[in-house]
Scaffold this motif. Structure first.
Motif, mmCIF file in Angstrom:
data_model
loop_
_atom_site.group_PDB
_atom_site.id
_atom_site.type_symbol
_atom_site.label_atom_id
_atom_site.label_comp_id
_atom_site.label_asym_id
_atom_site.label_seq_id
_atom_site.Cartn_x
_atom_site.Cartn_y
_atom_site.Cartn_z
ATOM 1 N N THR A 18 53.138 50.010 77.248
ATOM 2 C CA THR A 18 54.030 49.993 78.406
ATOM 3 C C THR A 18 55.451 49.651 77.992
ATOM 4 O OG1 THR A 18 52.229 49.368 79.878
ATOM 5 C CG2 THR A 18 54.459 48.928 80.642
ATOM 6 N N SER A 19 55.604 48.698 77.079
ATOM 7 C CA SER A 19 56.944 48.317 76.644
ATOM 8 C C SER A 19 57.590 49.437 75.833
ATOM 9 C CB SER A 19 56.883 47.034 75.809
ATOM 10 O OG SER A 19 56.150 47.231 74.615
ATOM 11 N N THR A 20 56.747 50.269 75.171
ATOM 12 C CA THR A 20 57.295 51.395 74.419
ATOM 13 C C THR A 20 57.732 52.516 75.354
ATOM 14 O OG1 THR A 20 55.835 50.888 72.558
ATOM 15 C CG2 THR A 20 56.792 53.088 72.627
ATOM 16 N N ARG A 21 56.913 52.767 76.424
ATOM 17 C CA ARG A 21 57.238 53.840 77.357
ATOM 18 C C ARG A 21 58.453 53.509 78.206
ATOM 19 N NH1 ARG A 21 51.608 53.643 78.596
ATOM 20 N NH2 ARG A 21 52.148 52.852 80.661
ATOM 21 N N ARG A 22 58.684 52.212 78.402
ATOM 22 C CA ARG A 22 59.808 51.800 79.248
ATOM 23 C C ARG A 22 60.815 51.070 78.370
ATOM 24 N NH1 ARG A 22 57.341 48.206 83.739
ATOM 25 N NH2 ARG A 22 59.553 48.097 84.337
ATOM 26 N N PRO A 23 61.862 51.779 77.922
ATOM 27 C CA PRO A 23 62.828 51.182 76.985
ATOM 28 C C PRO A 23 63.425 49.878 77.509
ATOM 29 C CG PRO A 23 63.191 53.541 77.204
ATOM 30 C CD PRO A 23 62.191 53.172 78.240
ATOM 31 N N ALA A 24 63.513 49.714 78.833
ATOM 32 C CA ALA A 24 64.109 48.492 79.377
ATOM 33 C C ALA A 24 63.170 47.301 79.256
ATOM 34 C CB ALA A 24 64.484 48.710 80.839
ATOM 35 N N SER A 25 61.906 47.561 78.926
ATOM 36 C CA SER A 25 60.916 46.489 78.839
ATOM 37 C C SER A 25 60.726 46.085 77.381
ATOM 38 C CB SER A 25 59.591 46.967 79.432
ATOM 39 O OG SER A 25 58.629 45.959 79.366
ATOM 40 N N LEU A 26 60.996 44.843 77.059
ATOM 41 C CA LEU A 26 60.877 44.358 75.698
ATOM 42 C C LEU A 26 59.410 44.228 75.302
ATOM 43 C CD1 LEU A 26 63.598 41.560 75.792
ATOM 44 C CD2 LEU A 26 63.825 43.857 74.833
ATOM 45 N N ALA A 27 59.150 44.291 74.002
ATOM 46 C CA ALA A 27 57.804 44.106 73.484
ATOM 47 C C ALA A 27 57.365 42.655 73.699
ATOM 48 C CB ALA A 27 57.765 44.465 72.002
ATOM 49 N N PRO A 28 56.022 42.382 73.702
ATOM 50 C CA PRO A 28 55.541 41.019 73.953
ATOM 51 C C PRO A 28 56.146 39.965 73.037
ATOM 52 C CG PRO A 28 53.720 42.555 74.131
ATOM 53 C CD PRO A 28 54.904 43.349 73.638
ATOM 54 N N ASP A 29 56.359 40.312 71.743
ATOM 55 C CA ASP A 29 56.906 39.307 70.833
ATOM 56 C C ASP A 29 58.410 39.109 70.998
ATOM 57 O OD1 ASP A 29 57.697 41.732 69.809
ATOM 58 O OD2 ASP A 29 57.155 41.276 67.736
ATOM 59 N N GLU A 30 59.015 39.844 71.914
ATOM 60 C CA GLU A 30 60.451 39.702 72.169
ATOM 61 C C GLU A 30 60.742 39.002 73.494
ATOM 62 O OE1 GLU A 30 62.338 43.575 70.003
ATOM 63 O OE2 GLU A 30 61.222 43.969 71.853
ATOM 64 N N VAL A 31 59.700 38.561 74.186
ATOM 65 C CA VAL A 31 59.888 37.877 75.466
ATOM 66 C C VAL A 31 59.267 36.482 75.377
ATOM 67 C CG1 VAL A 31 59.902 40.035 76.766
ATOM 68 C CG2 VAL A 31 57.749 38.812 76.440
ATOM 69 N N ASP A 32 59.498 35.667 76.386
ATOM 70 C CA ASP A 32 58.922 34.327 76.407
ATOM 71 C C ASP A 32 57.426 34.414 76.740
ATOM 72 O OD1 ASP A 32 58.588 33.586 79.584
ATOM 73 O OD2 ASP A 32 60.264 34.945 79.200
ATOM 74 N N PRO A 33 56.651 33.381 76.392
ATOM 75 C CA PRO A 33 55.201 33.434 76.620
ATOM 76 C C PRO A 33 54.814 33.665 78.074
ATOM 77 C CG PRO A 33 55.728 31.662 75.099
ATOM 78 C CD PRO A 33 57.036 32.186 75.608
ATOM 79 N N GLU A 34 55.543 33.087 79.015
ATOM 80 C CA GLU A 34 55.177 33.274 80.417
ATOM 81 C C GLU A 34 55.319 34.729 80.838
ATOM 82 O OE1 GLU A 34 56.523 31.946 84.920
ATOM 83 O OE2 GLU A 34 57.125 30.706 83.213
ATOM 84 N N THR A 35 56.385 35.382 80.399
ATOM 85 C CA THR A 35 56.566 36.790 80.730
ATOM 86 C C THR A 35 55.459 37.630 80.119
ATOM 87 O OG1 THR A 35 58.964 36.513 80.875
ATOM 88 C CG2 THR A 35 58.143 38.750 80.543
ATOM 89 N N ALA A 36 55.143 37.363 78.839
ATOM 90 C CA ALA A 36 54.062 38.098 78.186
ATOM 91 C C ALA A 36 52.731 37.857 78.885
ATOM 92 C CB ALA A 36 53.978 37.689 76.722
ATOM 93 N N ALA A 37 52.456 36.606 79.225
ATOM 94 C CA ALA A 37 51.188 36.282 79.876
ATOM 95 C C ALA A 37 51.070 36.976 81.226
ATOM 96 C CB ALA A 37 51.068 34.772 80.047
ATOM 97 N N ARG A 38 52.157 37.052 81.970
ATOM 98 C CA ARG A 38 52.098 37.719 83.273
ATOM 99 C C ARG A 38 51.804 39.207 83.098
ATOM 100 N NH1 ARG A 38 52.729 36.344 88.246
ATOM 101 N NH2 ARG A 38 53.374 34.232 87.755
ATOM 102 N N ARG A 39 52.300 39.829 82.042
ATOM 103 C CA ARG A 39 51.963 41.242 81.791
ATOM 104 C C ARG A 39 50.468 41.393 81.518
ATOM 105 N NH1 ARG A 39 56.726 43.151 77.600
ATOM 106 N NH2 ARG A 39 58.515 42.732 78.947
ATOM 107 N N TYR A 40 49.916 40.492 80.695
ATOM 108 C CA TYR A 40 48.480 40.559 80.419
ATOM 109 C C TYR A 40 47.672 40.311 81.685
ATOM 110 C CZ TYR A 40 49.835 40.363 75.497
ATOM 111 O OH TYR A 40 50.397 40.625 74.276
#
Length: 575
Positions: free
Chosen positions: A30-52
């Motif tokens: 999803t982060s690759t398909r949407r250039p505005a969305s950073l990869a999981p290792d480029e965001v804070d843990p809470e943001t990554a966790a909410r995506r999961y």
């Protein structure tokens, strides 16, 4: 077990690799398909966790609540984010909401590797549909109803504003969901001893569950868990006559205070005041010298609390009960009611964020309950539970609350003995001079506790948990989970060596308690939590070593009838 309306499931990369891999891949894609969305290792843990979490909810093979109408779609709000040095992971916790109202007892824990890839998910969720989400009773009316039930006419200083929840009334016939207010920290009168003799009663701090539609009291939940820079070092005898080394804080005016600034431990003297009627005066005056000598009871309370604080920092790598360096506060010389001639109160408790200690006569002298290091550790662990899982202190969750205090209390009390075969598994044998313990984790029957789920003590139909039945036999039924923990901690390989080192055993139960349990968790959820903690804690061990440790955990819980989930049912959990 009680019908709490909650369903649990767990996912871990170690045993659900395809599902975890698919979730990781989808979030990364999803982060690759949407250039505005950073990869999981480029965001804070809470943001990554909410995506999961969003991906978890969307996957059909993962059981999550599905409501009948869009307006009832569940939402998830962040409770806490915590970095765990023990496992080199980060956990993000969420509570489940409907109509912006939290579901009591719900919890989703997303565990992340250092690069924010998904490692595990544990969840306790519900579907409280069919409940009118609009309260007809105001918060003030709910508080008044609680106060009327408690027999008081005004709010205490520490009471919180009533808050709405969806709450499963498991004692209703049939069990049903309700919209309720939680009126917390109500200090009600408790029955004392009219004859002025010794008592074991603790200050009666409770939460009232009040129906938000009709104002009726649905349940009463106890909150008091009982049995239970420039610093200098000094040595003085404790209440058992043993020399103890402890830190004091000089004030520059010739006085030294029982304060440990490094561990944030403070000890006070309540001077035999009523812990019921004068609770607003706690913790009392700080203990200082001169005059000399130090109070042996104060030395015990101070040194034993410091041992617990040091264990949490050094072994479990936790900074304070709240994880943020909060203080450990103790008050000695507490009584129930006006101080009688004997000044006895035969109990100790974790009460409103601190320890309070009573005392009893032994050989004609008052002996503080702070004398027993295992009891001190037990009661302080109740504070850890309050700050993390918040296990409800009734029936099975209450027994689990007691058991975790017993388990970690015993581990801390045996901290200086590296050979588990030589551990003392008895709790509280130092309290009264007889050597008779309160409980024995190695043999619950020694003190009249059940040791298997076949003997779990249940309340008769229609009987509510109360002080008279020990809130649903919490101190008795804890023996079952204690025996399971004893089996895990003492498990051996074929050559007789122990499967778990003491620090590993402590980490297993600490991680399960603080990361994977919620208000209404039961013994089976605890087993899943311990297994999940093991999969993370030992994920880098050789496969055979990891398998042996997981097998030892399973055997320990199996031996007392606390069932686990096989591969086919691990997602479904319990309902």
């Amino acid at each position: 077990m009680a019908d709490d309306g909650l369903s649990t499931f767990t996912l871990h990369r170690d045993d659900q690799q395809p599902i975890i891999a698919a979730i990781n891949e989808e979030v990364a894609d999803t982060s690759t398909r949407r250039p505005a969305s950073l990869a999981p290792d480029e965001v804070d843990p809470e943001t990554a966790a909410r995506r999961y979490l969003r991906e978890m909810v969307a996957r059909p093979e993962v059981p999550t609540p599905t409501a009948d109408v869009p307006a009832d779609t569940p939402e998830y709000r962040t409770i806490a984010t915590e970095t765990l040095p023990l496992t080199d992971t980060t956990t993000v916790k969420f509570a489940q909401y409907f109509h912006r109202v939290p579901v009591y007892g719900s919890l989703v824990t997303i565990e992340l590797e250092r690069d924010n890839t998904l490692l595990s998910i544990s969840s306790t969720l519900a579907e409280p549909t069919g409940v009118d989400p609009v309260a007809r009773v105001s918060p003030l009316e709910a508080r008044d109803a609680a106060h009327a039930a408690a027999g008081i006419d005004r709010a205490g200083d520490d009471e919180q504003r009533p808050r709405l929840y969806y709450y499963r009334d498991s004692r209703a016939q049939p069990p049903t969901w309700r919209l309720v207010y939680m009126v917390r920290d109500v200090l009600r009168d408790a029955p004392g001893d009219d004859g002025g003799g010794p008592t074991t009663i603790v200050p009666d701090l409770v939460d009232y569950v009040v129906d938000a539609h009709d104002g009726g009291v649905v349940a009463v939940l106890p909150r008091t868990q009982s049995v239970g820079p420039g610093a200098d070092e000094e040595i003085a005898d404790d209440a058992l006559g043993e020399p103890r080394r402890f830190r004091v804080l000089p004030d520059g005016a010739g006085r030294r205070w029982l304060r440990d600034p490094e561990l944030n431990v403070r000890t006070h003297d309540f001077e035999f005041q009523d812990a019921f009627g004068r609770a607003h005066l706690l913790p009392g005056d700080g203990v200082s010298a001169p005059p000399e000598p130090w109070s042996p009871a104060a030395v015990s309370a101070h040194a034993n609390a410091a041992e617990v604080a040091r264990f949490l920092v050094e072994v479990l790598r936790r900074d304070g009960l709240d994880g943020r360096g909060g203080s450990y506060v103790s008050s000695i010389n507490c009584v129930d009611g006006p101080a009688g001639a004997n000044r006895e109160w035969r109990n100790a408790a974790w009460f409103r964020g601190q320890m309070i200690y009573g005392q009893r006569r032994v050989g004609g002298q008052l002996q503080s309950y702070a004398a027993a290091g295992d009891v001190v550790a037990h009661e302080i662990v109740h504070g850890l539970t309050d700050n993390t899982a918040g296990l409800e202190y009734v029936t099975e969750s209450g027994a689990l609350n007691e058991s975790y205090s017993d388990i970690l209390g015993i581990i801390i009390a045996n901290r200086n003995e590296t050979d588990i075969a030589r551990w003392d598994w008895e709790l509280g044998e130092d309290l009264d001079g007889t050597g008779v313990p309160l409980r024995d984790l190695s043999d619950p029957a020694h003190r009249g506790q059940p040791a298997h789920m076949d003997d779990f003590l249940r309340l008769p139909p229609g009987v509510a948990p109360s002080r008279s039945n020990d809130w649903g036999f919490v101190h008795s039924n804890s023996g079952i989970h204690n025996k399971a923990a004893y089996g895990v901690l003492t498990a051996t390989h074929a050559d007789g060596t122990h499967v778990f080192a003491p620090a590993e055993g402590a980490a297993l139960f600490y991680l399960a308690l603080t990361q994977h349990l919620s208000r209404r968790s039961g013994f089976d959820t605890s087993r899943r939590g311990v297994e999940l903690a093991a999969r993370t804690l030992f994920r880098r061990d050789p496969p055979a070593t990891r398998a042996a440790k997981l097998a030892a955990i399973g055997e320990g819980f199996d031996a007392v009838g606390i069932e686990g989930a096989d591969d086919a049912t691990v997602l479904a959990g319990r309902g």
